[in-house]
Design a protein around this motif. Structure first.
Motif, PDB file in Angstrom:
ATOM      1  N   TRP A  93       0.830  -1.223   0.000  1.00 20.25           N
ATOM      2  CA  TRP A  93       0.000   0.000   0.000  1.00 20.25           C
ATOM      3  C   TRP A  93       0.855   1.260   0.000  1.00 20.25           C
ATOM      4  O   TRP A  93       0.422   2.298  -0.480  1.00 20.25           O
TER       5      TRP A  93
ATOM      6  N   VAL B 174      -6.337  -2.075   0.802  1.00 20.30           N
ATOM      7  CA  VAL B 174      -5.690  -2.393   2.091  1.00 20.30           C
ATOM      8  C   VAL B 174      -6.255  -1.512   3.203  1.00 20.30           C
ATOM      9  O   VAL B 174      -6.443  -1.968   4.335  1.00 20.30           O
TER      10      VAL B 174
ATOM     11  N   LEU C 220      -3.681  -0.144  10.930  1.00 22.76           N
ATOM     12  CA  LEU C 220      -2.956  -1.071  10.079  1.00 22.76           C
ATOM     13  C   LEU C 220      -1.558  -1.275  10.658  1.00 22.76           C
ATOM     14  O   LEU C 220      -0.889  -0.297  11.020  1.00 22.76           O
TER      15      LEU C 220
ATOM     16  N   ASP D 138       0.647  -4.711   5.463  1.00 26.16           N
ATOM     17  CA  ASP D 138       0.106  -5.747   4.579  1.00 26.16           C
ATOM     18  C   ASP D 138       1.272  -6.588   4.074  1.00 26.16           C
ATOM     19  O   ASP D 138       2.434  -6.181   4.169  1.00 26.16           O
TER      20      ASP D 138
ATOM     21  N   ILE E 126      -3.563  -8.817   5.546  1.00 26.17           N
ATOM     22  CA  ILE E 126      -3.578  -7.450   6.059  1.00 26.17           C
ATOM     23  C   ILE E 126      -3.650  -7.552   7.576  1.00 26.17           C
ATOM     24  O   ILE E 126      -4.537  -8.222   8.118  1.00 26.17           O
TER      25      ILE E 126
END
Ligand SMILES: O=C(O)CCC(=O)C(=O)O
Length: 257
Positions: A70, A80, A99, A102, A219
């Motif tokens: 990403w 993502v 996050l 990923d 992810i």
């Protein structure tokens, strides 16, 4: 892709009890085609310079791994960071999530070795260990034949096990004798379906015995407020973080409502 994937209370309860869940048809139609194409193009570009005949370490024999697509590929980024996925992670864990990173995990036809049984969180430089979770997206149908995922239910509560060296894996029962007698569950997925697992849940994927690549992207989410432990890690090292610092910079965006 609209924001909300419907999750029942029973599904949330099952995830919290078992440490994993399979969710069908999370990404469908044109979104699935676009996501798959975007990840394929990114992996192709990331690996273009690699000599396919180079000697591969035992880790490289498991899969081609491309981390944080990403950051580099605008076509991958909206998928993502998508709230539909972030909200699944948030509802299952019961927490707001950021996050962590990923990674595309492409198991090569015939040569893609098994992914040994392991837990994830022990590899990560986080001071909190209990509520990280991964959404593993099958970009094409994934079966026992081409290396789908399996999980050992309830093992997310096994907190003190040494990290497994994926390149030189030990026998599962030598590492975690407490898992003896718990039956693993194998999850075959249609393209666009996912498994979600707690970072402490033991999981495994078989070798790819098919003629095609096993294409998946994982992810990984962490609770908002997760702090840096100082352990070396390829995602965190370039960011010059200090021990105890919250992982809340632009590299770790909030992805749930
Ligand atoms: O894709 C695989 O073979 C294994 C994936 C995995 O270990 C993970 O997503 O945590």
């Amino acid at each position: 892709m609209n924001d909300d994937y419907p999750l029942s209370i029973q599904q949330v309860t099952a995830y919290q009890r078992d440490g994993y869940i399979q969710l069908n048809e999370v990404i469908t139609g044109d979104d699935l085609v676009q996501f798959r194409d975007a990840v394929n193009a990114a992996v192709k570009k990331d690996t273009a310079q690699l000599d396919p005949n180079r000697p591969k370490s035992s880790y490289e024999q498991i899969f081609i791994q491309c981390v944080n697509l990403w950051h580099r590929y605008p076509a991958v980024k909206p998928f993502v960071l998508h709230r539909r996925l972030g909200n699944i992670a948030s509802k299952l864990s019961g927490l707001s999530v950021r996050l962590w990173h990923d990674h595309a995990l492409f198991k090569e036809p015939h040569t893609g070795a098994k992914t040994p049984w392991h837990q994830d969180t022990p590899y990560w430089p986080h001071q909190q260990k209990m509520h990280q979770l991964t959404i593993w997206v099958a970009l094409q149908d994934t079966t026992i034949h081409n290396g789908c995922m399996s999980f050992i239910p309830g093992t997310q509560r096994m907190l003190d096990i040494e990290p497994v060296n994926l390149g030189e894996p030990q026998d599962l029962y030598a590492v975690a004798p407490q898992t003896k007698g718990i039956k693993p569950v194998t999850c075959e997925l249609k393209a666009g379906s996912v498994t979600v697992h707690n970072g402490m849940t033991f999981h495994y994927a078989g070798p790819n015995r098919s003629d095609g690549m096993r294409e998946a992207i994982a992810i990984i989410y962490m609770p908002d407020g997760t702090t840096y432990s100082g352990s070396p890690h390829s995602v965190a090292d370039p960011m010059k973080l200090t021990v105890g610092q919250k992982l809340d910079t632009e590299f770790f965006p909030l992805v749930s409502n």
